[in-house]
Design a protein around this motif. Structure first.
Motif, PDB file in Angstrom:
ATOM      1  N   ASP A 428       0.823  -1.211   0.000  1.00 37.80           N
ATOM      2  CA  ASP A 428       0.000   0.000   0.000  1.00 37.80           C
ATOM      3  C   ASP A 428       0.862   1.268   0.000  1.00 37.80           C
ATOM      4  N   ILE A 429       1.764   1.360  -0.952  1.00 39.27           N
ATOM      5  CA  ILE A 429       2.672   2.509  -1.042  1.00 39.27           C
ATOM      6  C   ILE A 429       2.652   3.041  -2.478  1.00 39.27           C
ATOM      7  N   TYR A 430       2.714   4.367  -2.569  1.00 40.40           N
ATOM      8  CA  TYR A 430       2.774   5.039  -3.859  1.00 40.40           C
ATOM      9  C   TYR A 430       4.227   5.426  -4.169  1.00 40.40           C
ATOM     10  N   HIS A 431       4.493   5.576  -5.451  1.00 36.40           N
ATOM     11  CA  HIS A 431       5.873   5.869  -5.899  1.00 36.40           C
ATOM     12  C   HIS A 431       5.798   6.884  -7.040  1.00 36.40           C
ATOM     13  N   GLU A 432       6.497   7.986  -6.849  1.00 39.19           N
ATOM     14  CA  GLU A 432       6.613   9.000  -7.904  1.00 39.19           C
ATOM     15  C   GLU A 432       8.063   9.036  -8.391  1.00 39.19           C
ATOM     16  N   HIS A 433       8.218   9.029  -9.722  1.00 43.02           N
ATOM     17  CA  HIS A 433       9.551   9.281 -10.282  1.00 43.02           C
ATOM     18  C   HIS A 433       9.623  10.762 -10.622  1.00 43.02           C
ATOM     19  N   VAL A 434      10.584  11.445 -10.018  1.00 44.04           N
ATOM     20  CA  VAL A 434      10.640  12.905 -10.064  1.00 44.04           C
ATOM     21  C   VAL A 434      11.735  13.351 -11.031  1.00 44.04           C
ATOM     22  N   ALA A 435      11.390  14.188 -11.982  1.00 42.67           N
ATOM     23  CA  ALA A 435      12.337  14.634 -13.010  1.00 42.67           C
ATOM     24  C   ALA A 435      13.152  15.823 -12.522  1.00 42.67           C
ATOM     25  N   LEU A 436      13.938  15.595 -11.470  1.00 39.86           N
ATOM     26  CA  LEU A 436      14.818  16.634 -10.942  1.00 39.86           C
ATOM     27  C   LEU A 436      16.262  16.249 -11.202  1.00 39.86           C
ATOM     28  N   ASP A 437      17.073  17.249 -11.566  1.00 41.46           N
ATOM     29  CA  ASP A 437      18.485  16.951 -11.810  1.00 41.46           C
ATOM     30  C   ASP A 437      19.262  16.998 -10.497  1.00 41.46           C
ATOM     31  N   ALA A 438      20.582  16.891 -10.570  1.00 43.28           N
ATOM     32  CA  ALA A 438      21.415  16.814  -9.374  1.00 43.28           C
ATOM     33  C   ALA A 438      21.338  18.086  -8.542  1.00 43.28           C
ATOM     34  N   GLU A 439      20.993  19.210  -9.143  1.00 47.02           N
ATOM     35  CA  GLU A 439      20.847  20.472  -8.411  1.00 47.02           C
ATOM     36  C   GLU A 439      19.418  20.718  -7.964  1.00 47.02           C
ATOM     37  N   GLY A 440      18.554  19.744  -8.188  1.00 44.34           N
ATOM     38  CA  GLY A 440      17.155  19.893  -7.791  1.00 44.34           C
ATOM     39  C   GLY A 440      16.358  20.752  -8.741  1.00 44.34           C
ATOM     40  N   GLN A 441      16.880  20.979  -9.947  1.00 37.33           N
ATOM     41  CA  GLN A 441      16.183  21.820 -10.916  1.00 37.33           C
ATOM     42  C   GLN A 441      15.151  21.000 -11.685  1.00 37.33           C
ATOM     43  N   ALA A 442      14.006  21.635 -11.952  1.00 40.42           N
ATOM     44  CA  ALA A 442      12.907  20.970 -12.646  1.00 40.42           C
ATOM     45  C   ALA A 442      13.015  21.202 -14.155  1.00 40.42           C
ATOM     46  N   PRO A 443      12.392  20.337 -14.951  1.00 39.81           N
ATOM     47  CA  PRO A 443      12.508  20.464 -16.409  1.00 39.81           C
ATOM     48  C   PRO A 443      11.681  21.590 -16.996  1.00 39.81           C
TER      49      PRO A 443
END
Length: 906
Positions: A428-443
């Protein structure tokens, strides 16, 4: 104060107050006369050093340094002392100037004599060298350029002090200045051109009889030219073998090089045997000592070098030929999988998931439809990262749901229903794959706000969310971290590569092993060790491919180690070892090659290791390298060939003479024009203007379209039966009553299934099948190429070249499908008369579409009726069909609505 007659002495008060002795100094021309205490003497101003003045309150002390004595004069007023030093210094400078000008004139006289001697010697040396060596080589030019520079005449001509003399002698027609002004390169070129013309006439009988047909002017030039480094860029069917045989014969005919000092190198045993046989057959009847000319494969010759250098000739591993190397790699992998659970898991995951999961760097919207990303379980995902995670989960037998609606209704004025990337029902766990780079910047803008909303949602409703990031995934830590998250929460990972089914099946094991074999070949050829490969990984890999490249190297390192251990255990070496070791022994001087002329066939297939061996063979002065190849036919990259060896020839071998063989004796001009323009779409290919001497049998290129794959064989049989009928009737002539040959060429081995039963017309046609790769060097009257369709197993093949190979090679090609384009060129140019291209309706090959669009190739059905085949001007991938609209009829792309290209009805 003037110079001549100028004199100085101490002042009255200087003598009284300074109590100095009485002295007198006179400057008379270039000499100083001194009376010191009534003792006179004199010396040349050139013999003294710099006059120095030590001023006092009123009077100065003047010092005049001389090698025999140091003269000190006191009691002279400060101002006059300074003038004395200045006047004497000017006299010294004037003397030095006059002496320098005198020396320049003397040097000029000597140099003009040296120039005349140099020119006379050059002319004599050139005549002797042409007579004994047959060509004024670059080594000859470099030696004489160095001797010319040593005379230093250019420096004298540039001297300002000699300007007037140079101008006067130039106007008077000085032979030295006139001869010196001639460009050495122009002189050598003129001498060689004259020599060529003389030899063409003097050896006319030889050039007309050494081969079955007289040599062409371009072949004869390549034969006569004997520069130190030569690259002959040949066309298909231009007589490369004839040129090599004739060059060996010419060297013997003119006594330029003894037969036992001529070496021909080929890439396989069949080619080496043909060279040896042709050399003996053509040269022995001319009374030439052809039996001593050596023709060998690189491999055989390399083993010979090592044996002579070390006293122990090594053995090549017996399992290297006939696909045995792939089987050996398979045994190595099986052994590693059995002995190392970690390797087994990594290999199975790579084979099942990563082997297929790499971007196609050659993908082109003009050719390829945009493909959906489908997981092993069957879902369509938005990114390669999501697919990798999904396949990793499936591979490890993890039960998951992709984009299951969140258990809380989230639909409102600003949000649609939230669907997390993955849900694990067992925990019962959700999983998100997050498109953040090594600096935490978003696309893109708004991404972080959406992410924060999702995190807050889980926190608000007490649901558990785990995350992976793009940076973690591509760095290699993402899947490791995910494994820890899942196992800590009770999910057991059970690797099972056999689960990868649906549309994404595991790659064929042989194909994956071939990738590792090619990588091994290139790394050894380019002498890259594990550390260098890791450095190249850091330099070249980023993003999605970096994770895959790193995984590949983790597998490659133990595989290569076991490969080397296997060789050592059997006391054998492989092909790359042989090339590298033989080159090392030559470079170290362990064995001195006796060969003065080294000729290399099929140079477009050379690897850097082969190039290194060839370079070592001709490193000493007086050696000649004659390389012949066709970069348009470079199709063996998978076997270690590196086209940059040929296209970058001068970077590897130094300044070279580059000639071309542009006349083909195989196929007609119409086929030469189409195939040349087709391959030269790649601007990296070397330009040639192919001219044919062959009769036309129109239509030279035809295209046949059938509705289904199952109809191909019957359609080909029908066309071949018609051809046989025409041959029997004499409508299509055959040479000397022989059968006409037909070669069915397949991009893949399974295309042999298209070969029809031809027994009922075997009296007129000889029909055989070959893959295109295996056909290089072959020819037939007619070529039939089935499989001219689009798609992964089409032609061009859209199975991407594995990008991992770029880490083992110097440079990747920038042109899309470059090797596939050359492969199609090879297929076209096997034909002596014509080519038939076979396609399937609505699946036409982009290569075929290009020929129809650019060259007006007619597309017909099985019975020869012409089909509508106007290529869409917008996408070039579909034919135009008639459509209607409110404005009337028009032509629209068959691929509508994906392509909205239109044309007015003709």
């Amino acid at each position: 104060m003037g110079r001549n007659g100028t004199s100085w002495r101490p002042s009255y008060w200087g003598r009284r107050v300074a109590k100095c002795s009485d002295w007198a100094l006179r400057l008379e021309g270039d000499r100083l006369a001194i009376d010191l205490d009534s003792v006179p003497f004199s010396f040349d101003v050139g013999d003294i050093g710099e006059v120095t003045v030590s001023p006092g309150f009123v009077w100065s002390t003047v010092e005049i340094p001389h090698p025999e004595r140091r003269i000190r004069l006191r009691g002279i007023p400060n101002l006059r002392a300074r003038k004395l030093a200045k006047t004497v210094g000017a006299a010294q400078a004037d003397l030095r100037h006059r002496l320098r000008v005198q020396a320049l004139h003397t040097g000029f006289d000597a140099a003009t004599a040296a120039v005349l001697l140099w020119v006379t010697s050059l002319e004599e040396a050139a005549a002797t060298h042409l007579r004994t060596s047959g060509w004024l080589t670059r080594e000859f030019a470099e030696a004489w350029a160095a001797s010319k520079a040593a005379i230093g005449f250019d420096r004298l001509l540039a001297e300002p002090e000699l300007r007037a003399r140079v101008q006067a002698e130039t106007e008077a027609g000085s032979p030295s200045i006139r001869l010196w002004g001639q460009d050495l390169a122009d002189f050598i070129s003129q001498q060689n051109d004259h020599h060529l013309a003389t030899e063409l006439e003097a050896c006319r009988d030889f050039f007309e009889t050494v081969e079955k047909s007289p040599l062409t002017p371009e072949q004869a030039r390549a034969v006569v030219c004997f520069d130190n480094r030569m690259l002959v860029v040949a066309s298909a069917g231009s007589g490369k073998t004839s040129t090599m045989v004739a060059k060996a014969g010419y060297a013997l005919h003119r006594s330029l090089i003894p037969a036992d000092k001529i070496l021909m190198l080929a890439f396989n045993a069949a080619a080496a045997k043909e060279l040896q046989t042709r050399t003996r057959e053509r040269l022995t009847p001319l009374g030439l000592d052809a039996d001593k000319v050596v023709a060998k494969t690189f491999h055989a010759f390399g083993l010979e070098i090592i044996g002579k250098a070390t006293g122990r000739k090594p053995s090549l591993a017996p399992w290297l030929d006939g696909g045995g190397d792939i089987k050996q790699l398979g045994r190595i992998v099986d052994g590693l999988r059995a002995a190392d659970p970690g390797f087994r898991t990594q290999w199975d995951f790579f084979r099942a998931v990563l082997a297929n999961d790499y971007p196609d760097v050659d993908a082109d919207d003009a050719w390829e439809p945009s493909s959906e990303l489908r997981t092993a379980q069957g879902e369509v995902v938005k990114s390669g990262a999501e697919r990798m995670i999904a396949d990793w989960l499936y591979f490890h037998s993890v039960d998951y749901v992709h984009e299951k609606p969140y258990e809380i209704d989230t639909v409102d004025a600003e949000h649609v229903q939230y669907r997390p990337d993955f849900y694990y029902p067992a925990i019962d766990i959700y999983h998100e794959h997050v498109a953040l780079d090594a600096e935490g910047q978003a696309p893109f803008e708004g991404y972080l706000e959406s992410l924060h909303w999702k995190r807050d949602l889980h926190q608000e409703h007490g649901t558990t969310l785990i995350e992976t990031t793009m940076a973690e995934l591509w760095s290699g830590s993402g899947l490791h971290n995910l494994a820890q998250e899942l196992t800590q929460r009770g999910i057991r990972l059970r690797p099972n590569p056999d689960r990868i089914i649906a549309k994404q099946k595991p790659i064929e094991n042989e194909r994956l092993l071939q990738t590792f074999r090619s990588f091994l070949t290139h790394t050894k050829s380019n002498q890259l060790n594990d550390q260098q490969l890791r450095e190249r990984l850091e330099e070249l890999a980023e993003g999605e491919v970096r994770f895959r490249d790193a995984a590949f190297l983790r597998l490659f390192t133990p595989i290569r180690r076991e490969w080397e251990l296997k060789l050592a255990a059997e006391g054998c070496i492989d092909f790359e070892d042989m090339l590298n070791l033989s080159a090392e022994h030559l470079e170290a001087g362990d064995w001195e090659s006796p060969y003065e002329l080294v000729m290399v066939d099929e140079f477009q297939d050379a690897s850097h290791a082969r190039a290194r061996l060839a370079r070592a063979l001709v490193a000493k002065p007086g050696r000649h390298l004659f390389a012949v190849g066709d970069d348009w036919q470079s199709i063996n990259r998978f076997a270690g060939a590196d086209l940059s060896v040929m296209t970058g020839f001068e970077e590897l071998f130094g300044p070279s003479e580059v000639l071309r063989l542009e006349r083909t004796f195989r196929f007609p001009q119409s086929l030469a024009d189409v195939s040349s323009q087709f391959v030269l779409q790649n601007p990296s290919q070397l330009v040639k203007n192919v001219v044919s001497s062959t009769q036309e049998f129109p239509p030279t290129i035809g295209a046949l379209s059938v509705d289904t794959d199952t109809a191909v064989k019957a359609a080909m049989r029908h066309r071949l039966r018609i051809l046989a009928t025409h041959v029997r009737s004499g409508a299509i002539p055959s040479a000397a009553g022989r059968k006409l040959s037909v070669l069915v060429l397949g991009r893949y081995r399974h295309h042999s299934d298209y070969l029809p039963d031809c027994r009922d017309f075997a009296d007129a046609l000889d029909v055989r099948f070959s893959t295109i790769h295996a056909s290089k060097g072959a020819e037939a009257d007619y070529i039939v190429i089935p499989g001219m369709v689009s798609g992964q197993w089409g032609f061009p093949s859209t199975i991407p070249n594995d990008p991992v190979l770029r880490m083992a090679m110097p440079a990747a090609e920038g042109f899309k499908r470059a090797e596939e384009r050359r492969l199609f060129y090879v297929a076209l140019t096997r034909a002596r008369r014509g080519v038939l291209l076979v396609t399937i309706k609505n699946r036409e090959s982009p290569f075929l579409m290009e020929l129809i669009r650019d060259h007006g190739i007619t597309l017909t059905n099985a019975i020869g009726e012409a089909l509508d085949s106007i290529v869409c001007p917008k996408c070039s991938r579909g034919f135009m069909v008639e459509r209607t609209s409110k404005r009337g009829a028009f032509l629209g792309c068959r691929r509508y609505p994906r392509c909205k290209g239109t044309l007015a009805l003709p």
